[in-house]
Design an enzyme around this catalytic site. Structure first.
Site, mmCIF file in Angstrom:
data_model
loop_
_atom_site.group_PDB
_atom_site.id
_atom_site.type_symbol
_atom_site.label_atom_id
_atom_site.label_comp_id
_atom_site.label_asym_id
_atom_site.label_seq_id
_atom_site.Cartn_x
_atom_site.Cartn_y
_atom_site.Cartn_z
ATOM 1 N N GLY A 1 -11.468 89.615 111.743
ATOM 2 C CA GLY A 1 -10.426 88.881 112.454
ATOM 3 C C GLY A 1 -11.037 87.825 113.348
ATOM 4 O O GLY A 1 -12.231 87.873 113.666
ATOM 5 N N CYS B 1 -16.991 93.552 110.297
ATOM 6 C CA CYS B 1 -17.104 92.405 111.215
ATOM 7 C C CYS B 1 -16.363 92.702 112.531
ATOM 8 O O CYS B 1 -16.814 93.515 113.325
ATOM 9 C CB CYS B 1 -16.605 91.144 110.540
ATOM 10 N N TYR B 2 -15.207 92.096 112.757
ATOM 11 C CA TYR B 2 -14.427 92.409 113.950
ATOM 12 C C TYR B 2 -14.101 93.894 114.001
ATOM 13 O O TYR B 2 -14.047 94.501 115.080
ATOM 14 C CB TYR B 2 -13.144 91.581 113.961
ATOM 15 N N HIS C 1 -19.722 90.902 105.619
ATOM 16 C CA HIS C 1 -18.499 91.018 104.813
ATOM 17 C C HIS C 1 -18.851 91.513 103.406
ATOM 18 O O HIS C 1 -19.236 90.714 102.544
ATOM 19 C CB HIS C 1 -17.779 89.679 104.739
ATOM 20 N N GLU D 1 -16.829 92.409 101.163
ATOM 21 C CA GLU D 1 -15.769 92.091 100.199
ATOM 22 C C GLU D 1 -15.956 90.748 99.505
ATOM 23 O O GLU D 1 -15.311 90.483 98.484
ATOM 24 C CB GLU D 1 -14.399 92.128 100.889
ATOM 25 N N SER E 1 13.765 85.190 85.058
ATOM 26 C CA SER E 1 13.516 83.796 84.730
ATOM 27 C C SER E 1 12.732 83.658 83.437
ATOM 28 O O SER E 1 12.763 82.615 82.785
ATOM 29 C CB SER E 1 12.728 83.135 85.868
ATOM 30 N N GLY E 2 11.981 84.706 83.078
ATOM 31 C CA GLY E 2 11.071 84.627 81.943
ATOM 32 C C GLY E 2 9.642 84.513 82.399
ATOM 33 O O GLY E 2 8.708 84.561 81.590
ATOM 34 N N GLY E 3 9.431 84.372 83.724
ATOM 35 C CA GLY E 3 8.088 84.391 84.282
ATOM 36 C C GLY E 3 7.499 85.790 84.239
ATOM 37 O O GLY E 3 8.190 86.768 83.942
ATOM 38 N N VAL E 4 6.229 85.902 84.554
ATOM 39 C CA VAL E 4 5.514 87.169 84.418
ATOM 40 C C VAL E 4 6.150 88.281 85.245
ATOM 41 O O VAL E 4 6.473 89.357 84.734
ATOM 42 C CB VAL E 4 4.031 87.004 84.826
ATOM 43 N N ASP E 5 6.362 88.045 86.541
ATOM 44 C CA ASP E 5 6.786 89.112 87.450
ATOM 45 C C ASP E 5 8.169 89.650 87.099
ATOM 46 O O ASP E 5 8.375 90.865 86.997
ATOM 47 C CB ASP E 5 6.765 88.610 88.896
ATOM 48 N N SER E 6 9.133 88.749 86.923
ATOM 49 C CA SER E 6 10.496 89.201 86.636
ATOM 50 C C SER E 6 10.586 89.823 85.242
ATOM 51 O O SER E 6 11.348 90.767 85.015
ATOM 52 C CB SER E 6 11.493 88.048 86.775
ATOM 53 N N LYS F 1 -0.891 90.020 91.216
ATOM 54 C CA LYS F 1 -0.478 89.393 89.961
ATOM 55 C C LYS F 1 -1.228 89.965 88.755
ATOM 56 O O LYS F 1 -0.627 90.273 87.731
ATOM 57 C CB LYS F 1 -0.680 87.875 90.042
#
Length: 510
Positions: free
Chosen positions: A53, A80-81, A167, A169, A221-226, A366
């Protein structure tokens, strides 16, 4: 499933920590730094990671966690923090460093047990700090150092509390994944049981228990998530799911037809198709400001969607493809990390329609949703689709949106994507599309003067869409695309390629 909790102190890398833990096939959750011990116990986590942070622990109002976590018997790792928080709250000392340390550093390991098992005596790490621990808390020992940081890592073996100044990560830390793995598995004793199959089974059961005999409506919508959300819900509740695909008039070429045909053919989804293109385009007439376009499209979508829901009796739930980054960005942290944006996939419908929310992907990223989609049998053509903006082609037409301009843009965009696919590099590009510019220029076709529109091509490479580089497409490909657009799309006589990166530019033009 075993879980690791990450407490967020406003670090730019918090989500990256969560990603790294999930890459170990262990579920990670992110909560604000002040998440109380009672709720932590309810989550039944196997370990806690304190993020970095921008604050200093000795400043007035610095973000600090519930101090009871250090006596709760749950292993803790401070980064770190987070390391400085451990030292400060457990009666050590943290002071401003005489020499700031940003970038690469060589870490000398003094204790190769536990956290640094198998790391080696010396390893490259990534530092980013202006403060440092100057006095260890009682019961702690140093386990690594750098030239600039005599106390670069600490541990209390008895309490299973660890801290690192670097870090682990980020990819710049050579063996950061191994450090996190040691904490997750050797210290916390987690099992690697975060898998798409497990997630699907558990979610199906939860949805069935939540929904009961009620009905669920899902905007698709036809997108990945929906798309993945709709297929998962259909698996759980069958005909109780009502998916709605609304053609807003600013979709890509044949998109609505392809989406509806694919899902009706392959998944037997109770899918409602609504062609509201005339309504959307009428309301967009004469509008040139991109923000006004977005608001018009969002508000009209809500109106049309409400009408669909009204025609279906006993609808009690609204399903959304909300992702974990959406949830995190919608939270406001104390201190310098501000709320980025509020995410509602369907523009605030839950409040308007009084429906209960079902968000099966609230804890997923995603790429994890894509894994779930593959497990559910959704084709790669859907799973690997490039991102597409909610306002669609309306924000890829600079200026007023008209049926004539939409026709020009749709055809040009279709040619561009078609040639990218033929060239075999579609999956290597984060996003590719065409933009219709409000610019006309002189050209010559068949010995005659033309005065027609310009198409700009845009293709970028990225890992997450937050930053992006322009894709260095082969000249052969660009030449083919340009020739096809100019020859096949009457009304376009010039094609240009966008070579700006994000930042300073954005991926979309509007």
């Amino acid at each position: 499933m075993d879980k690791i909790l990450i407490l967020d102190f406003g670090a730019q890398y918090t989500q990256l920590i969560a990603r790294r833990v999930r890459e170990l096939n262990v579920l990670s959750l992110v909560e604000n730094f002040d998440f109380p011990l009672e709720k932590i116990r309810e989550l039944d986590v196997k370990g806690i990671i304190l993020s970095g942070g921008p604050s200093s622990v000795y400043q007035t109002g610095a973000p600090l966690p519930d101090s009871r976590i250090f006596d709760a018997g749950i292993p803790v790792l401070g980064i770190c923090y987070g390391l400085q928080v451990i030292a400060y709250q457990l009666n050590g000392e943290v002071d401003k460093s005489a020499h700031q340390e940003f970038g690469k550093a060589m870490l000398i390991v003094d204790d190769s047990a536990d956290l640094f098992h198998g790391i080696g005596d010396v390893t490259k790490v990534w530092m980013s700090h202006a403060d440092k621990v100057t006095k260890l808390p009682p019961g702690f020992v140093p386990i690594a150092h750098t030239d600039n940081s005599p106390i670069a890592a600490i541990k209390s073996e008895q309490r299973k509390i660890f801290g690192v100044q670097f870090h682990p990560e980020v990819i710049h830390t050579a063996k950061g994944k191994e450090v996190l793995s040691n904490f997750v598995f050797r210290v916390c004793g987690c099992r690697a049981n975060w898998q798409p199959g497990n997630f699907i089974d558990e979610t199906v059961q939860k949805v069935r228990e939540t929904v009961g005999e009620g009905k669920v409506i899902c905007a698709m919508s036809g997108g990945v998530d929906s798309a993945v959300a709709a297929v998962l819900l259909q698996k759980a509740i069958g005909s109780q799911l009502h998916a709605a695909h609304i053609d807003n008039g600013v979709m890509r070429k044949d998109e609505s037809k392809n989406v509806v045909d694919y899902f009706r053919k392959n998944f037997d989804i109770n899918l409602h198709y609504v062609d509201a293109s005339d309504t959307f385009l009428k309301r967009l007439r004469g509008v040139t400001d991109p923000e006004k376009k977005r608001k018009i499209i969002g508000n009209t979508f809500i109106e049309v969607f409400e009408n669909v829901a009204h025609d279906i009796r006993d609808v009690k739930f609204l399903a959304q493809g909300t992702l974990y980054p959406d949830v995190i960005e919608s939270q406001s942290q104390k201190g310098p990390s501000a709320k980025i944006k509020t995410h509602h996939n369907v523009g605030g419908l839950p409040e308007v329609m009084k429906l209960k929310l079902i968000e099966p992907f609230r804890l997923l990223f995603k790429d994890e949703v894509r894994l779930v989609g593959r497990e559910l049998g959704i084709s790669n053509d859907i799973i690997e689709r490039h991102p597409f903006p909610g306002p669609g082609l309306a924000v890829r037409i600079l200026g007023e949106v008209t049926p004539e301009k939409l026709a020009l843009l749709r055809s040009s965009d279709d040619i561009f994507i078609d040639e990218i696919r033929k060239f075999g590099i579609y999956s290597q590009i984060w996003q590719a599309f065409a933009v219709l510019l409000p610019v006309q220029s002189v050209g010559v076709m068949g010995d005659e003067r033309t005065y027609e529109y310009t198409i700009a091509l845009r293709a970028v490479t990225s890992q997450d869409g937050m930053t992006a580089d322009w894709a260095q497409l082969p000249y052969e490909l660009l030449n083919k695309v340009s020739n096809r657009i100019i020859n096949e799309v009457r009304g376009i006589n010039r094609v240009v390629y966008d070579v700006s990166s994000k930042p300073p530019a954005t991926i979309e033009w509007e």
